[in-house]
Design an enzyme around this catalytic site. Sequence first.
Site, PDB file in Angstrom:
ATOM      1  N   ASP A  61       0.869  -1.165   0.000  1.00  0.00           N
ATOM      2  CA  ASP A  61       0.000   0.000   0.000  1.00  0.00           C
ATOM      3  C   ASP A  61       0.915   1.227   0.000  1.00  0.00           C
ATOM      4  O   ASP A  61       2.134   1.109  -0.195  1.00  0.00           O
ATOM      5  CB  ASP A  61      -1.002  -0.037   1.163  1.00  0.00           C
ATOM      6  CG  ASP A  61      -0.372   0.187   2.529  1.00  0.00           C
ATOM      7  OD1 ASP A  61       0.863   0.382   2.631  1.00  0.00           O
ATOM      8  OD2 ASP A  61      -1.125   0.170   3.516  1.00  0.00           O
ATOM      9  N   HIS A  62       0.357   2.386   0.230  1.00  0.00           N
ATOM     10  CA  HIS A  62       1.132   3.629   0.224  1.00  0.00           C
ATOM     11  C   HIS A  62       2.237   3.643   1.277  1.00  0.00           C
ATOM     12  O   HIS A  62       3.236   4.331   1.103  1.00  0.00           O
ATOM     13  CB  HIS A  62       0.190   4.823   0.452  1.00  0.00           C
ATOM     14  CG  HIS A  62      -0.558   4.723   1.739  1.00  0.00           C
ATOM     15  ND1 HIS A  62      -1.668   3.906   1.901  1.00  0.00           N
ATOM     16  CD2 HIS A  62      -0.357   5.311   2.944  1.00  0.00           C
ATOM     17  CE1 HIS A  62      -2.109   4.003   3.142  1.00  0.00           C
ATOM     18  NE2 HIS A  62      -1.332   4.853   3.798  1.00  0.00           N
TER      19      HIS A  62
ATOM     20  N   CYS B 299       3.247  -3.006   4.035  1.00  0.00           N
ATOM     21  CA  CYS B 299       2.475  -1.812   4.376  1.00  0.00           C
ATOM     22  C   CYS B 299       3.237  -1.108   5.495  1.00  0.00           C
ATOM     23  O   CYS B 299       4.414  -1.400   5.704  1.00  0.00           O
ATOM     24  CB  CYS B 299       1.029  -2.139   4.745  1.00  0.00           C
ATOM     25  SG  CYS B 299       0.769  -3.147   6.210  1.00  0.00           S
TER      26      CYS B 299
ATOM     27  N   THR C  17       2.979  -1.263   8.827  1.00  0.00           N
ATOM     28  CA  THR C  17       3.381  -2.186   9.895  1.00  0.00           C
ATOM     29  C   THR C  17       3.456  -3.637   9.432  1.00  0.00           C
ATOM     30  O   THR C  17       4.048  -4.465  10.112  1.00  0.00           O
ATOM     31  CB  THR C  17       2.382  -2.138  11.064  1.00  0.00           C
ATOM     32  OG1 THR C  17       1.103  -2.579  10.582  1.00  0.00           O
ATOM     33  CG2 THR C  17       2.282  -0.747  11.652  1.00  0.00           C
ATOM     34  N   GLY C  18       2.819  -3.965   8.336  1.00  0.00           N
ATOM     35  CA  GLY C  18       2.701  -5.355   7.879  1.00  0.00           C
ATOM     36  C   GLY C  18       1.499  -6.056   8.478  1.00  0.00           C
ATOM     37  O   GLY C  18       1.087  -7.103   7.999  1.00  0.00           O
TER      38      GLY C  18
ATOM     39  N   GLY D 161      -1.871  -5.104   8.745  1.00  0.00           N
ATOM     40  CA  GLY D 161      -3.072  -5.124   7.917  1.00  0.00           C
ATOM     41  C   GLY D 161      -2.951  -6.067   6.743  1.00  0.00           C
ATOM     42  O   GLY D 161      -3.869  -6.847   6.453  1.00  0.00           O
ATOM     43  N   MET D 162      -1.810  -6.015   6.070  1.00  0.00           N
ATOM     44  CA  MET D 162      -1.587  -6.901   4.923  1.00  0.00           C
ATOM     45  C   MET D 162      -1.654  -8.366   5.344  1.00  0.00           C
ATOM     46  O   MET D 162      -2.269  -9.183   4.660  1.00  0.00           O
ATOM     47  CB  MET D 162      -0.229  -6.615   4.272  1.00  0.00           C
ATOM     48  CG  MET D 162      -0.163  -5.318   3.509  1.00  0.00           C
ATOM     49  SD  MET D 162      -1.091  -5.408   1.970  1.00  0.00           S
ATOM     50  CE  MET D 162      -0.219  -4.203   0.998  1.00  0.00           C
TER      51      MET D 162
ATOM     52  N   HIS E  74       9.474 -24.176   9.227  1.00  0.00           N
ATOM     53  CA  HIS E  74       8.483 -24.829  10.085  1.00  0.00           C
ATOM     54  C   HIS E  74       7.044 -24.640   9.636  1.00  0.00           C
ATOM     55  O   HIS E  74       6.212 -25.520   9.867  1.00  0.00           O
ATOM     56  CB  HIS E  74       8.608 -24.319  11.525  1.00  0.00           C
ATOM     57  CG  HIS E  74       9.929 -24.620  12.151  1.00  0.00           C
ATOM     58  ND1 HIS E  74      10.179 -24.350  13.471  1.00  0.00           N
ATOM     59  CD2 HIS E  74      11.063 -25.154  11.647  1.00  0.00           C
ATOM     60  CE1 HIS E  74      11.427 -24.715  13.755  1.00  0.00           C
ATOM     61  NE2 HIS E  74      11.984 -25.195  12.665  1.00  0.00           N
ATOM     62  N   ASN E  75       6.733 -23.491   9.038  1.00  0.00           N
ATOM     63  CA  ASN E  75       5.346 -23.172   8.720  1.00  0.00           C
ATOM     64  C   ASN E  75       5.039 -23.181   7.231  1.00  0.00           C
ATOM     65  O   ASN E  75       3.891 -22.990   6.844  1.00  0.00           O
ATOM     66  CB  ASN E  75       4.968 -21.794   9.288  1.00  0.00           C
ATOM     67  CG  ASN E  75       5.355 -21.639  10.739  1.00  0.00           C
ATOM     68  OD1 ASN E  75       6.165 -20.775  11.071  1.00  0.00           O
ATOM     69  ND2 ASN E  75       4.808 -22.470  11.607  1.00  0.00           N
TER      70      ASN E  75
ATOM     71  N   HIS F 143       6.800 -31.061  10.851  1.00  0.00           N
ATOM     72  CA  HIS F 143       6.073 -29.829  10.569  1.00  0.00           C
ATOM     73  C   HIS F 143       4.948 -30.052   9.560  1.00  0.00           C
ATOM     74  O   HIS F 143       3.956 -29.330   9.568  1.00  0.00           O
ATOM     75  CB  HIS F 143       7.024 -28.750  10.055  1.00  0.00           C
ATOM     76  CG  HIS F 143       8.175 -28.503  10.972  1.00  0.00           C
ATOM     77  ND1 HIS F 143       8.023 -27.949  12.230  1.00  0.00           N
ATOM     78  CD2 HIS F 143       9.495 -28.759  10.820  1.00  0.00           C
ATOM     79  CE1 HIS F 143       9.211 -27.862  12.808  1.00  0.00           C
ATOM     80  NE2 HIS F 143      10.111 -28.352  11.973  1.00  0.00           N
TER      81      HIS F 143
ATOM     82  N   ARG G 289       1.475 -30.621  10.969  1.00  0.00           N
ATOM     83  CA  ARG G 289       0.886 -29.411  11.538  1.00  0.00           C
ATOM     84  C   ARG G 289       0.250 -28.554  10.443  1.00  0.00           C
ATOM     85  O   ARG G 289      -0.852 -28.014  10.633  1.00  0.00           O
ATOM     86  CB  ARG G 289       1.953 -28.622  12.300  1.00  0.00           C
ATOM     87  CG  ARG G 289       2.483 -29.419  13.487  1.00  0.00           C
ATOM     88  CD  ARG G 289       3.742 -28.839  14.057  1.00  0.00           C
ATOM     89  NE  ARG G 289       4.235 -29.731  15.111  1.00  0.00           N
ATOM     90  CZ  ARG G 289       5.475 -29.719  15.559  1.00  0.00           C
ATOM     91  NH1 ARG G 289       6.350 -28.860  15.068  1.00  0.00           N
ATOM     92  NH2 ARG G 289       5.851 -30.551  16.504  1.00  0.00           N
TER      93      ARG G 289
END
Length: 147
Positions: A8-9, A65, A67-68, A70-71, A98-99, A133, A136
């Site tokens: 975003d902006h 964005c 803070t990251g 919202g995205m 792991h994820n 992993h 999970r």
Amino acid sequence: MKVAIASDHGGIRIREEIKKLMDEMGIEYTDFGCECETSVDYPDYALPVAEKVASGEFDRGILICGTGIGMSIAANKVKGIRCALVHDVFSAKATREHNDSNILAMGERVIGPGLAREIAKVWLTTPFEGGRHEKRIQKISAYENEQ
């Protein structure tokens, strides 16, 4: 590997740095915007990237964005997406190992361009470990499929 990237902006400068990094690494990518510094709505950029990754059109996505947060929230609403909000190199490596995260979210107002490049490089080059992993990730997918 094909990567979808957007911001975003509040994330334009880091998005440009990550694009340079991917050029240097020879990684194919498509930029989904935005192209302005006036306020825009982050879901308008996060959701199309997440849908492209979930459909298999792209292998991974990167969202930036202010803070990251919202995205990452928006991207994780899309079935099949495991978007990780990351602001350090250790977490970038762990979330891939792991994820099996398929989207990386970062915040331009939280980290600078140098650290963002390091995080993205580690995230782009770290494989999923599988093994213990894998079950999970399968549990998450099974839950998602029940909803």
